[in-house]
Design an enzyme around this catalytic site. Structure first.
Site, mmCIF file in Angstrom:
data_model
loop_
_atom_site.group_PDB
_atom_site.id
_atom_site.type_symbol
_atom_site.label_atom_id
_atom_site.label_comp_id
_atom_site.label_asym_id
_atom_site.label_seq_id
_atom_site.Cartn_x
_atom_site.Cartn_y
_atom_site.Cartn_z
ATOM 1 N N ASN A 10 48.608 36.317 46.089
ATOM 2 C CA ASN A 10 48.247 36.309 47.596
ATOM 3 C C ASN A 10 48.364 34.871 48.082
ATOM 4 O OD1 ASN A 10 46.416 35.752 49.715
ATOM 5 N ND2 ASN A 10 45.298 37.557 49.127
ATOM 6 N N HIS A 46 46.635 38.698 53.598
ATOM 7 C CA HIS A 46 45.379 39.338 54.596
ATOM 8 C C HIS A 46 45.324 38.547 55.666
ATOM 9 C CE1 HIS A 46 41.057 40.718 54.098
ATOM 10 N NE2 HIS A 46 41.404 40.713 55.229
ATOM 11 N N GLU A 77 46.708 43.507 53.459
ATOM 12 C CA GLU A 77 45.248 43.657 53.261
ATOM 13 C C GLU A 77 44.829 43.337 54.690
ATOM 14 O OE1 GLU A 77 43.940 40.790 50.640
ATOM 15 O OE2 GLU A 77 43.919 42.176 48.851
ATOM 16 N N THR A 112 34.685 35.607 53.494
ATOM 17 C CA THR A 112 35.728 35.940 52.784
ATOM 18 C C THR A 112 35.331 37.426 52.469
ATOM 19 O OG1 THR A 112 37.127 35.969 50.801
ATOM 20 C CG2 THR A 112 34.821 35.485 50.364
ATOM 21 N N HIS A 206 39.986 39.376 43.625
ATOM 22 C CA HIS A 206 39.094 38.822 44.038
ATOM 23 C C HIS A 206 38.362 37.987 42.857
ATOM 24 C CE1 HIS A 206 37.160 37.291 48.085
ATOM 25 N NE2 HIS A 206 36.273 36.824 47.159
ATOM 26 N N GLY A 229 44.892 35.209 44.507
ATOM 27 C CA GLY A 229 45.214 33.967 45.566
ATOM 28 C C GLY A 229 44.500 32.996 45.296
HETATM 29 C C1 LIG Z 1 40.278 41.201 50.015
HETATM 30 C C2 LIG Z 1 40.234 40.396 49.052
HETATM 31 O O1 LIG Z 1 39.470 40.191 48.160
HETATM 32 C C3 LIG Z 1 41.063 38.968 49.104
HETATM 33 O O2 LIG Z 1 42.500 39.393 49.028
HETATM 34 C C4 LIG Z 1 40.995 38.404 50.506
HETATM 35 O O3 LIG Z 1 42.106 38.454 50.917
HETATM 36 C C5 LIG Z 1 40.227 37.153 50.305
HETATM 37 O O4 LIG Z 1 40.556 36.777 51.714
HETATM 38 P P1 LIG Z 1 40.457 34.912 51.736
HETATM 39 O O5 LIG Z 1 41.999 34.387 51.263
HETATM 40 O O6 LIG Z 1 40.402 34.911 53.521
HETATM 41 O O7 LIG Z 1 39.102 34.441 51.234
HETATM 42 N N1 LIG Z 2 42.713 41.368 46.725
HETATM 43 C C1 LIG Z 2 42.564 40.139 46.266
HETATM 44 C C2 LIG Z 2 43.500 39.088 46.558
HETATM 45 O O1 LIG Z 2 44.338 39.357 47.287
HETATM 46 C C3 LIG Z 2 43.245 37.665 46.263
HETATM 47 O O2 LIG Z 2 41.730 37.240 46.121
HETATM 48 P P1 LIG Z 2 41.523 36.051 45.555
HETATM 49 O O3 LIG Z 2 42.199 35.792 44.421
HETATM 50 O O4 LIG Z 2 41.826 34.931 46.703
HETATM 51 O O5 LIG Z 2 39.900 35.793 45.417
#
Ligand SMILES: CC(=O)[C@@H](O)[C@H](O)COP(=O)(O)O
Ligand SMILES: NCC(=O)COP(=O)(O)O
Length: 255
Positions: A10, A46, A77, A112, A206, A229
């Site tokens: 991500n 996202h 997302e 978030t 997440h 991410g």
């Molecule tokens: C859905 C999820 O858990 C994450 O992929 C989300 O994209 C986190 O978003 P932020 O990076 O804006 O915190």
């Molecule tokens: N769906 C989870 C994602 O794409 C990344 O979540 P995070 O590792 O940034 O908490």
């Protein structure tokens, strides 16, 4: 058959840093390309309505980039009652529909993602059922962001979703305490088995990181994809993208 979990990076947080100046660096595209070149199976974004990080231009430029990486996946997302469906429609019209969309029930200005779809609620189900059908008709695999609640998994299947993504923050938050970790991981394993039994694929994401990822994948059956991410990009600031991809693939038993 042994099971191989796919790694989707991500890149939200690359865009977050980029947006703090009008210089276009760090490049989201270059980050994605380097992760793909190092072996990441896909890229996740996202694009939140407030455009705090991923912006529409990123969404379309990454779709173009992924055309040159056959076999790698693009996961977008978002909340389908906000801007997500517009991206899917536009990309499909260009012949660049993403591999997967992940429906996330976030509010417009949410700090978030912090919860999954309340599928016990008939109104919530009625709201997203036609949008799941539309996304699938556009050729996009649909994953529903879900709390680790086994009882809700049959609803996800009945709505026509292909997969669920288990929201893993409660596991990550419990990880430091062995007793709480054991309690949480049992909940996720149960939810994953219920999803698999319902005919759903299982994704997870997440707050996964290099410390907690291996245990999660050892204990939770059939995870098809993890999307990571925040911790990944934090690690990449120290290790670089390529070495960070390798580090996460090692945690997954894949390098
Ligand atoms: C859905 C999820 O858990 C994450 O992929 C989300 O994209 C986190 O978003 P932020 O990076 O804006 O915190
Ligand atoms: N769906 C989870 C994602 O794409 C990344 O979540 P995070 O590792 O940034 O908490």
């Amino acid at each position: 058959m042994t099971h191989t979990t796919q790694l989707s990076v991500n890149v939200n947080k690359v865009a977050l840093v980029r947006n703090t100046r009008h210089l276009g660096i760090p490049s989201v595209l270059r980050a994605a390309e380097q992760c793909l070149r190092a072996g990441a199976n896909g890229i996740t974004v996202h694009p939140r309505p407030d455009e705090r990080h991923i912006r529409p231009r990123d969404v379309f430029e990454l779709a173009e980039l992924l055309q040159g990486w056959p076999g790698r996946e693009y996961n977008i997302e978002g909340n389908p009652t906000q801007n997500l469906m517009g991206f899917l429609r536009d990309l499909a019209a260009r012949g660049q529909a993403p591999t997967q969309c992940t429906f996330v029930p976030d509010g417009e200005d949410q700090f978030t993602s912090d919860h999954g779809w309340p599928l016990a609620d008939a109104a919530a189900r009625a709201r997203i059922a036609p949008l799941i059908a539309e996304a699938r008709a556009l050729g996009v695999r649909v994953s529903l962001f879900m709390d680790a609640d086994a009882a809700l998994m049959p609803w996800a299947r009945e709505l026509g979703a292909d997969r669920v993504e288990l929201y893993t923050e409660p596991y990550a938050a419990a990880y430091a305490d062995p007793a709480q970790r054991a309690e949480q991981i049992a909940r996720y394993a149960h939810a994953a088995r219920a999803a698999l039994d319902a005919g759903l694929g299982v994704n997870a994401g997440h707050d996964l990181n290099r410390d907690n990822l291996g245990h999660f994948l050892e204990q939770v059956p059939g995870v098809a994809e993890v999307s990571i991410g925040h911790a990944f990009i934090a690690d990449a600031l120290e290790l670089g993208y390529a070495d960070t991809v390798l580090a996460y693939l090692r945690c997954m038993g894949r390098a």
